[in-house]
Each structure stands twice: as C-alpha cells, then as structure tokens.
Design a protein around this motif. Structure first.
Motif, mmCIF file in Angstrom:
data_model
loop_
_atom_site.group_PDB
_atom_site.id
_atom_site.type_symbol
_atom_site.label_atom_id
_atom_site.label_comp_id
_atom_site.label_asym_id
_atom_site.label_seq_id
_atom_site.Cartn_x
_atom_site.Cartn_y
_atom_site.Cartn_z
ATOM 1 N N PRO A 49 -67.549 4.515 10.978
ATOM 2 C CA PRO A 49 -68.547 3.457 11.184
ATOM 3 C C PRO A 49 -67.987 2.239 11.902
ATOM 4 C CG PRO A 49 -68.702 4.332 8.965
ATOM 5 C CD PRO A 49 -67.470 4.937 9.576
ATOM 6 N N GLU A 50 -66.729 1.872 11.589
ATOM 7 C CA GLU A 50 -66.171 0.669 12.211
ATOM 8 C C GLU A 50 -65.984 0.843 13.719
ATOM 9 O OE1 GLU A 50 -62.681 2.645 9.923
ATOM 10 O OE2 GLU A 50 -64.860 2.384 9.718
ATOM 11 N N THR A 51 -65.743 2.079 14.148
ATOM 12 C CA THR A 51 -65.626 2.320 15.586
ATOM 13 C C THR A 51 -66.981 2.147 16.261
ATOM 14 O OG1 THR A 51 -63.784 3.864 15.266
ATOM 15 C CG2 THR A 51 -64.985 4.006 17.357
ATOM 16 N N ALA A 52 -68.019 2.695 15.645
ATOM 17 C CA ALA A 52 -69.370 2.567 16.206
ATOM 18 C C ALA A 52 -69.814 1.109 16.236
ATOM 19 C CB ALA A 52 -70.357 3.397 15.397
ATOM 20 N N LEU A 53 -69.603 0.389 15.141
ATOM 21 C CA LEU A 53 -70.039 -1.008 15.079
ATOM 22 C C LEU A 53 -69.260 -1.871 16.059
ATOM 23 C CD1 LEU A 53 -70.521 -1.439 11.228
ATOM 24 C CD2 LEU A 53 -72.283 -1.153 12.984
ATOM 25 N N GLY A 54 -67.994 -1.520 16.314
ATOM 26 C CA GLY A 54 -67.211 -2.246 17.310
ATOM 27 C C GLY A 54 -67.757 -2.075 18.708
ATOM 28 N N MET A 55 -68.370 -0.919 18.966
ATOM 29 C CA MET A 55 -68.960 -0.660 20.282
ATOM 30 C C MET A 55 -70.263 -1.399 20.482
ATOM 31 S SD MET A 55 -68.620 3.341 21.272
ATOM 32 C CE MET A 55 -68.824 4.071 19.654
ATOM 33 N N ILE A 56 -71.117 -1.377 19.469
ATOM 34 C CA ILE A 56 -72.479 -1.869 19.674
ATOM 35 C C ILE A 56 -72.632 -3.346 19.347
ATOM 36 C CG2 ILE A 56 -73.456 0.406 19.220
ATOM 37 C CD1 ILE A 56 -74.387 -0.743 16.489
ATOM 38 N N GLY A 57 -71.627 -3.940 18.711
ATOM 39 C CA GLY A 57 -71.726 -5.343 18.361
ATOM 40 C C GLY A 57 -70.920 -6.225 19.287
ATOM 41 N N VAL A 58 -71.037 -7.538 19.081
ATOM 42 C CA VAL A 58 -70.189 -8.491 19.786
ATOM 43 C C VAL A 58 -69.327 -9.204 18.763
ATOM 44 C CG1 VAL A 58 -71.786 -8.813 21.699
ATOM 45 C CG2 VAL A 58 -71.979 -10.297 19.694
ATOM 46 N N ALA A 59 -68.209 -9.734 19.228
ATOM 47 C CA ALA A 59 -67.265 -10.397 18.335
ATOM 48 C C ALA A 59 -66.775 -11.681 18.979
ATOM 49 C CB ALA A 59 -66.075 -9.470 18.045
ATOM 50 N N PRO A 60 -66.409 -12.680 18.170
ATOM 51 C CA PRO A 60 -65.921 -13.947 18.731
ATOM 52 C C PRO A 60 -64.746 -13.755 19.681
ATOM 53 C CG PRO A 60 -66.302 -14.155 16.367
ATOM 54 C CD PRO A 60 -66.455 -12.703 16.696
ATOM 55 N N GLU A 61 -63.906 -12.759 19.386
ATOM 56 C CA GLU A 61 -62.721 -12.541 20.225
ATOM 57 C C GLU A 61 -63.089 -12.117 21.644
ATOM 58 O OE1 GLU A 61 -61.731 -12.074 15.961
ATOM 59 O OE2 GLU A 61 -63.246 -11.166 17.256
ATOM 60 N N TYR A 62 -64.187 -11.384 21.786
ATOM 61 C CA TYR A 62 -64.616 -10.967 23.128
ATOM 62 C C TYR A 62 -64.985 -12.191 23.961
ATOM 63 C CZ TYR A 62 -65.450 -6.483 20.670
ATOM 64 O OH TYR A 62 -65.341 -5.347 19.910
ATOM 65 N N LEU A 63 -65.810 -13.055 23.384
ATOM 66 C CA LEU A 63 -66.228 -14.256 24.097
ATOM 67 C C LEU A 63 -65.029 -15.152 24.388
ATOM 68 C CD1 LEU A 63 -68.563 -15.958 25.199
ATOM 69 C CD2 LEU A 63 -68.772 -16.988 22.925
ATOM 70 N N ALA A 64 -64.133 -15.278 23.428
ATOM 71 C CA ALA A 64 -62.958 -16.129 23.617
ATOM 72 C C ALA A 64 -62.099 -15.645 24.779
ATOM 73 C CB ALA A 64 -62.133 -16.172 22.332
ATOM 74 N N ALA A 65 -62.026 -14.323 24.978
ATOM 75 C CA ALA A 65 -61.223 -13.782 26.080
ATOM 76 C C ALA A 65 -61.756 -14.263 27.419
ATOM 77 C CB ALA A 65 -61.216 -12.259 26.016
ATOM 78 N N ALA A 66 -63.081 -14.239 27.592
ATOM 79 C CA ALA A 66 -63.676 -14.708 28.848
ATOM 80 C C ALA A 66 -63.507 -16.215 29.006
ATOM 81 C CB ALA A 66 -65.152 -14.327 28.901
ATOM 82 N N LEU A 67 -63.734 -16.974 27.946
ATOM 83 C CA LEU A 67 -63.598 -18.425 28.027
ATOM 84 C C LEU A 67 -62.161 -18.832 28.325
ATOM 85 C CD1 LEU A 67 -65.897 -19.439 25.035
ATOM 86 C CD2 LEU A 67 -66.402 -19.716 27.470
ATOM 87 N N ASP A 68 -61.212 -18.125 27.745
ATOM 88 C CA ASP A 68 -59.797 -18.409 28.033
ATOM 89 C C ASP A 68 -59.482 -18.132 29.502
ATOM 90 O OD1 ASP A 68 -59.386 -19.136 25.414
ATOM 91 O OD2 ASP A 68 -58.387 -17.264 24.833
ATOM 92 N N GLU A 69 -60.083 -17.074 30.048
ATOM 93 C CA GLU A 69 -59.871 -16.740 31.455
ATOM 94 C C GLU A 69 -60.454 -17.827 32.359
ATOM 95 O OE1 GLU A 69 -57.841 -14.472 33.987
ATOM 96 O OE2 GLU A 69 -58.136 -13.767 31.918
ATOM 97 N N VAL A 70 -61.612 -18.344 31.996
ATOM 98 C CA VAL A 70 -62.213 -19.450 32.753
ATOM 99 C C VAL A 70 -61.280 -20.656 32.740
ATOM 100 C CG1 VAL A 70 -64.066 -21.174 32.712
ATOM 101 C CG2 VAL A 70 -64.613 -18.744 32.481
ATOM 102 N N ASP A 71 -60.773 -21.012 31.564
ATOM 103 C CA ASP A 71 -59.886 -22.173 31.454
ATOM 104 C C ASP A 71 -58.612 -21.976 32.266
ATOM 105 O OD1 ASP A 71 -61.618 -23.535 29.827
ATOM 106 O OD2 ASP A 71 -60.639 -22.936 27.948
#
Length: 265
Positions: free
Chosen positions: A212-234
């Motif tokens: 289940p944790e693999t499936a939920l990791g695919m279909i959900g979003v997590a703060p770490e995903y957004l942080a990766a993009a924001l860090d790249e912008v900075d």
C-alpha cells in the motif's frame, strides 16, 4: 480554495479565495485545476457547466492525450503544454505519466519505486519541472495564456491533477503573493481527492501483492516533492519572480496584468 463536486471531472478545485500578502484574495471562478477531462459531460454535470470554462491547458504527454483525449467545453480553447516532452524524447517516461500502468503491475512498481526509490524519483521529476526546456516552455505558455483578455475562466490539468498541475498552481499562487504556508496547503490539499479517484486501482494493486505504501507514494503528493522544486528555483534563479521572468520568459508587464486579473481586493 474550494473543491467543486463533479461526477465527470476528478479533483476539480477553484483556487479562488486563497489569501494574498496585500490583503486581497485570489479571484473566485477564474482559475481552476483538475485531473484529466476525458469523461467531461456538461449535460450530466451542471455544476461544471456553470463554470463557463473558456480555456483548457493540458500538461499531459502525447501518449496520455491519445489514450484519454480531453473533452473541451463547446467554444473553449485547448492549449497543449507538454511539460514532460524533453524527458519522453530522451527515452524516459516519468512515473507521473504512468500511474495507471504502474498500479496495474505491482512487480514493476515495486522494482522501480519501492524501498524509498519512489520519493527520490518524484523529487527528480519536480526538479525537472524547473530546469527542462519543455517544462519551462509549458509553464511559460500557461502563464502568458492566463494573462490574456478573455482567457478565463481557465482550467489547467494533467492526468491526476497533482504533480504537473500542482507545480503550476504553486507558480501562480507564489507570484500573486500567497504565503509559503498557503501555497503548501493548497498543494497538499489534493491528496484526499486523488486517493479517492484512484481507490479502485490501489485496491487492485494491493490484492495483487503490491505494498500500500508504494501505491500511496505514487498517487499522492508530499512536502518533499514540492520542496525539491522550490529548492531548484532558489538555486538557479534566487526567487520565484526571477524564475518566472528569466526562466519562463514571462515579461513584467504580462505578470502585472496577470496579478490585476486574478486578484480580488
């Protein structure tokens, strides 16, 4: 930020009402986000018909569009903005564009995304939203279209309406002046709707032996995903505004017009 009940469009939300730093809010009824529109049926969905969508921005790949073409409201304009085109051309089809295939094959999903690899992969995808040419062109086209007179109400989407769409919402809300907490809250708020939309596929995944944790990791979003993009912008641009003007090619006058149009005071 309000979820809009719909029987034919998954994860449909109005970004209106989100508070901004100048004391205003995002104007209601002009900026909408969702999952794919292949099941859109205005006759069966009067609440969606009442939105009066004039423009649809589709962030999906060609393969996703071919498999489930959008149904665009009559008279509406469709803008194709393939965020992942560069990665597909390089022979990589990111997991964000293969959710259904991976959920149908637990063994492949576990091999590719299990053991924490899913988090690393999605963080890489989000960094690519910032740096690849196709992503920058797509998000730039989205913002330029949004600033055009007569383009709204505008609905933007990908497949699940969470990753490519979530980053688009982050860009808009950030340049309008929403606080980091408000941006993050809107980004994470889609989890419940996405999990509901994909519940049958997740159930099938687990019945076939997937974790289940693999499936939920695919279909959900997590703060770490957004942080990766924001860090790249900075790291590359120093600020979201510089990313939008220098990276996405949106000129300051267009940005000012967009703010005027989308802000309610």
């Amino acid at each position: 930020m309000n979820a809009i009940p719909s029987t034919t469009v998954a994860n449909l939300r109005d970004l209106g009402g989100i508070p901004l730093a100048d004391g205003g809010t995002v104007r209601s009824g002009v900026l909408l986000r969702s999952g794919q529109l292949h099941r859109l049926d205005l006759a069966a969905d009067p609440a969606v018909a009442a939105l009066g969508v004039r423009t649809v921005v589709d962030f999906r790949t060609a393969a996703e569009r071919d498999a489930r073409p959008d149904r665009v409201p009559p008279g509406g304009r469709l803008l194709l903005a393939d965020v992942l085109a560069d990665q597909v051309a390089a022979g990589r089809m990111p997991a964000a564009a293969r959710l259904r295939q991976l959920l149908a094959d637990p063994a492949a999903a576990e091999k590719e995304l299990g053991g924490g690899r899913g988090r690393e992969m999605f963080e890489s995808i989000y960094r690519a939203f910032v740096v690849t040419d196709s992503a920058r062109a797509s998000y730039g086209a989205f913002l330029n279209e949004l600033a055009e007179p007569g383009a709204t109400p505008l609905l933007f989407h990908c497949t699940a309406g969470k990753d490519r769409t979530g980053w688009a919402a982050t860009i808009v809300l950030s340049v309008l002046g929403a606080s980091p907490d408000a941006v993050r809250a809107e980004y994470l708020s889609v989890n419940a709707a996405v999990r509901e939309a994909f519940a049958p596929l997740v159930e099938g995944f687990t019945l076939q032996g997937g974790r289940p944790e693999t499936a939920l990791g695919m279909i959900g979003v997590a703060p770490e995903y957004l942080a990766a993009a924001l860090d790249e912008v900075d790291a590359r641009y120093g600020s979201m505004e510089a990313y939008v003007t220098d990276g996405l090619g949106v000129n300051p006058s267009t940005l000012s017009r967009l703010r005027d149009h989308l802000t309610s005071r």
